[in-house]
Scaffold this motif. Structure first.
Motif, PDB file in Angstrom:
ATOM      1  N   SER A 177       0.814  -1.217   0.000  1.00 28.02           N
ATOM      2  CA  SER A 177       0.000   0.000   0.000  1.00 28.02           C
ATOM      3  C   SER A 177       0.851   1.272   0.000  1.00 28.02           C
ATOM      4  CB  SER A 177      -0.898   0.015   1.237  1.00 28.02           C
ATOM      5  OG  SER A 177      -1.464   1.298   1.432  1.00 28.02           O
ATOM      6  N   PRO A 178       0.631   2.182  -0.951  1.00 24.60           N
ATOM      7  CA  PRO A 178       1.366   3.455  -0.926  1.00 24.60           C
ATOM      8  C   PRO A 178       0.977   4.343   0.250  1.00 24.60           C
ATOM      9  CG  PRO A 178      -0.299   3.476  -2.660  1.00 24.60           C
ATOM     10  CD  PRO A 178      -0.256   2.077  -2.127  1.00 24.60           C
ATOM     11  N   HIS A 179      -0.172   4.088   0.851  1.00 25.33           N
ATOM     12  CA  HIS A 179      -0.555   4.849   2.043  1.00 25.33           C
ATOM     13  C   HIS A 179       0.233   4.382   3.265  1.00 25.33           C
ATOM     14  CE1 HIS A 179      -2.942   6.820   5.130  1.00 25.33           C
ATOM     15  NE2 HIS A 179      -3.138   5.647   5.702  1.00 25.33           N
ATOM     16  N   HIS A 180       0.362   3.100   3.416  1.00 27.16           N
ATOM     17  CA  HIS A 180       1.036   2.559   4.595  1.00 27.16           C
ATOM     18  C   HIS A 180       2.542   2.411   4.400  1.00 27.16           C
ATOM     19  CE1 HIS A 180      -2.706   1.820   6.705  1.00 27.16           C
ATOM     20  NE2 HIS A 180      -3.203   1.304   5.581  1.00 27.16           N
ATOM     21  N   ASN A 181       2.997   2.311   3.161  1.00 28.10           N
ATOM     22  CA  ASN A 181       4.421   2.164   2.848  1.00 28.10           C
ATOM     23  C   ASN A 181       4.933   3.459   2.226  1.00 28.10           C
ATOM     24  OD1 ASN A 181       6.971   1.521   1.919  1.00 28.10           O
ATOM     25  ND2 ASN A 181       6.349  -0.323   0.820  1.00 28.10           N
ATOM     26  N   ARG A 182       5.657   4.240   3.004  1.00 24.98           N
ATOM     27  CA  ARG A 182       6.171   5.526   2.531  1.00 24.98           C
ATOM     28  C   ARG A 182       7.699   5.548   2.509  1.00 24.98           C
ATOM     29  NH1 ARG A 182       1.814   9.582   5.625  1.00 24.98           N
ATOM     30  NH2 ARG A 182      -0.015   8.258   5.176  1.00 24.98           N
ATOM     31  N   ARG A 183       8.267   4.378   2.355  1.00 18.71           N
ATOM     32  CA  ARG A 183       9.725   4.242   2.340  1.00 18.71           C
ATOM     33  C   ARG A 183      10.308   4.825   1.053  1.00 18.71           C
ATOM     34  NH1 ARG A 183      11.162   0.228   6.244  1.00 18.71           N
ATOM     35  NH2 ARG A 183      13.260   0.168   5.343  1.00 18.71           N
ATOM     36  N   ASN A 184      11.574   5.215   1.123  1.00 19.03           N
ATOM     37  CA  ASN A 184      12.256   5.716  -0.067  1.00 19.03           C
ATOM     38  C   ASN A 184      13.472   4.864  -0.428  1.00 19.03           C
ATOM     39  OD1 ASN A 184      14.072   6.456   1.904  1.00 19.03           O
ATOM     40  ND2 ASN A 184      13.689   8.666   1.728  1.00 19.03           N
ATOM     41  N   ASP A 185      13.485   3.602   0.082  1.00 13.39           N
ATOM     42  CA  ASP A 185      14.545   2.668  -0.299  1.00 13.39           C
ATOM     43  C   ASP A 185      13.981   1.646  -1.277  1.00 13.39           C
ATOM     44  OD1 ASP A 185      12.960   1.100   1.326  1.00 13.39           O
ATOM     45  OD2 ASP A 185      14.473   0.766   2.880  1.00 13.39           O
ATOM     46  N   TRP A 187      12.428  -0.949  -0.851  1.00 13.86           N
ATOM     47  CA  TRP A 187      11.204  -1.588  -0.387  1.00 13.86           C
ATOM     48  C   TRP A 187       9.987  -0.686  -0.512  1.00 13.86           C
ATOM     49  CZ3 TRP A 187      12.207  -6.555   0.315  1.00 13.86           C
ATOM     50  CH2 TRP A 187      13.484  -6.942   0.718  1.00 13.86           C
ATOM     51  N   GLY A 188      10.146   0.518  -1.044  1.00 12.69           N
ATOM     52  CA  GLY A 188       9.020   1.448  -1.131  1.00 12.69           C
ATOM     53  C   GLY A 188       9.085   2.326  -2.358  1.00 12.69           C
ATOM     54  N   GLY A 189       8.039   3.129  -2.547  1.00  7.91           N
ATOM     55  CA  GLY A 189       7.978   4.021  -3.707  1.00  7.91           C
ATOM     56  C   GLY A 189       7.145   3.428  -4.822  1.00  7.91           C
ATOM     57  N   SER A 190       7.772   2.952  -5.866  1.00  3.42           N
ATOM     58  CA  SER A 190       7.070   2.366  -7.003  1.00  3.42           C
ATOM     59  C   SER A 190       6.391   1.072  -6.595  1.00  3.42           C
ATOM     60  CB  SER A 190       8.047   2.081  -8.139  1.00  3.42           C
ATOM     61  OG  SER A 190       8.959   1.056  -7.770  1.00  3.42           O
ATOM     62  N   LEU A 191       5.399   0.649  -7.379  1.00  3.68           N
ATOM     63  CA  LEU A 191       4.753  -0.632  -7.080  1.00  3.68           C
ATOM     64  C   LEU A 191       5.754  -1.770  -7.172  1.00  3.68           C
ATOM     65  CD1 LEU A 191       2.263  -2.297  -6.406  1.00  3.68           C
ATOM     66  CD2 LEU A 191       1.697  -2.330  -8.842  1.00  3.68           C
ATOM     67  N   GLU A 192       6.680  -1.691  -8.110  1.00  2.66           N
ATOM     68  CA  GLU A 192       7.713  -2.723  -8.215  1.00  2.66           C
ATOM     69  C   GLU A 192       8.475  -2.862  -6.900  1.00  2.66           C
ATOM     70  OE1 GLU A 192      11.636  -3.917 -10.918  1.00  2.66           O
ATOM     71  OE2 GLU A 192      10.652  -1.990 -11.201  1.00  2.66           O
ATOM     72  N   ASN A 193       8.808  -1.741  -6.281  1.00  2.90           N
ATOM     73  CA  ASN A 193       9.503  -1.790  -4.998  1.00  2.90           C
ATOM     74  C   ASN A 193       8.579  -2.243  -3.869  1.00  2.90           C
ATOM     75  OD1 ASN A 193      11.906  -0.983  -6.122  1.00  2.90           O
ATOM     76  ND2 ASN A 193      11.883   1.075  -5.277  1.00  2.90           N
ATOM     77  N   ARG A 194       7.332  -1.783  -3.895  1.00  7.63           N
ATOM     78  CA  ARG A 194       6.403  -2.130  -2.828  1.00  7.63           C
ATOM     79  C   ARG A 194       6.049  -3.610  -2.839  1.00  7.63           C
ATOM     80  NH1 ARG A 194       1.738   0.321  -3.995  1.00  7.63           N
ATOM     81  NH2 ARG A 194       2.401   1.715  -5.671  1.00  7.63           N
TER      82      ARG A 194
END
Length: 298
Positions: A177-185, A187-194
């Motif tokens: 979820s982009p709401h719950h996952n606000r990481r910038n490494d 593991w976060g950001g784009s759906l591919e990373n999420r």
């Protein structure tokens, strides 16, 4: 149709299309499986369903969603696990262990400081669930390993497969979820990373177990909250997991803040199937996509 066999792509066959989705049994003692679970699945297996999915089996002590969850991190309960698997697989039944980590959806009586992809508190949970802390990158890698180990132990015990719980706002759902996952490494950001957390869990399990061991996924069709995981995200995750060879996907939706998985709309009352309409829109209609079961919410 319901009484026809169903062949999974890895060669396993369900004797019919009756699929008992996960229900929270709350029959563990000190977070270990019990004789009560064995008796329950003995009864269900004799009932004739082709596939039985267990309730949450948690992959870490800090990942419990309820006080009497089974936590499977080592082989100390292997004898009871084997009895559970034997009971649930009788009558030619496939028994799937649902594996999960609650993340920040862990009550404060169990997790004074729950963990999550990002330190985003759940709304409306004051007094029940405390605000989470953000996982360090090394902790994320460790949790990937925890999922893999739990799946390996399930295979050792004799279960037919595992279902990775990626729905209902639990940890994997939080990463998606982009709401719950606000990481910038990574593991976060784009759906591919999420979706990296889910992908690495799946690939690690697939590499650790035999080819006949089923590996499936429970996935939200959407979180049904502003800025969250939506239908388009869900379709892309389905396509990715299908490309990677996942054996089955069960569609659900919602989380603790937006509990759509517990809401029966008029369309649901008519069909008896939560999220069946969303499944119809999705990649499950494409020949390359995974097979869906969309009837059960829990």
């Amino acid at each position: 149709m319901l009484f026809q066999t169903f062949a999974f792509k890895n060669g396993q066959t369900a004797k019919n299309r009756f699929f008992k989705s996960a229900m929270e049994e709350q029959l563990a003692k000190h977070n270990r499986p019990t004789e009560q679970l064995v008796r329950l699945y003995d009864t269900w297996a004799k009932g004739g369903a082709g596939v039985l999915v267990t309730g949450n089996v948690m992959v870490a002590d800090n990942g419990k969603g309820s006080i009497n969850d089974v936590v499977l991190t080592d082989d100390r309960s292997m004898d009871t696990l084997k009895a559970w698997a034997k009971a649930g697989r009788q009558n030619d039944t496939l028994l799937i262990m649902q594996i999960n980590h609650a993340g920040k959806q862990s009550p404060k009586v169990l997790s004074p400081t729950p963990v999550a992809p990002s330190a985003v508190a759940l709304q409306g949970m004051d007094g029940f669930i405390n605000p989470p802390r953000e996982l360090a990158a090394g902790e994320i890698e460790e949790l990937v390993g925890r999922f893999i180990e739990t799946a390996r132990l399930a295979e050792q015990a004799g279960f037919s497969g595992v279902q990775i719980h990626g729905a209902h706002g639990y940890l994997i759902s939080q990463f998606l979820s982009p709401h719950h996952n606000r990481r910038n490494d990574k593991w976060g950001g784009s759906l591919e990373n999420r979706m990296r957390f889910l992908v690495e869990i799946y690939q690690g399990i697939r590499a650790a177990v035999g080819s006949e061991f089923l590996v499936g996924l429970k996935l939200n069709s959407a979180d049904f909250q502003k800025g969250g995981f939506d239908e388009n995200d869900s379709i892309r995750v389905v396509q990715k997991m299908s490309e990677l060879g996942i054996d089955f996907i069960e569609i659900s939706g919602g989380n603790y803040e937006s509990p759509e998985m517990l809401t029966a709309k008029e369309s649901t009352k008519k069909t008896g199937s939560l999220f069946l309409g969303l499944c119809g829109k999705s990649a499950c209609r494409q020949p390359s996509a995974a097979d869906y079961y969309g009837r059960f919410p829990f």
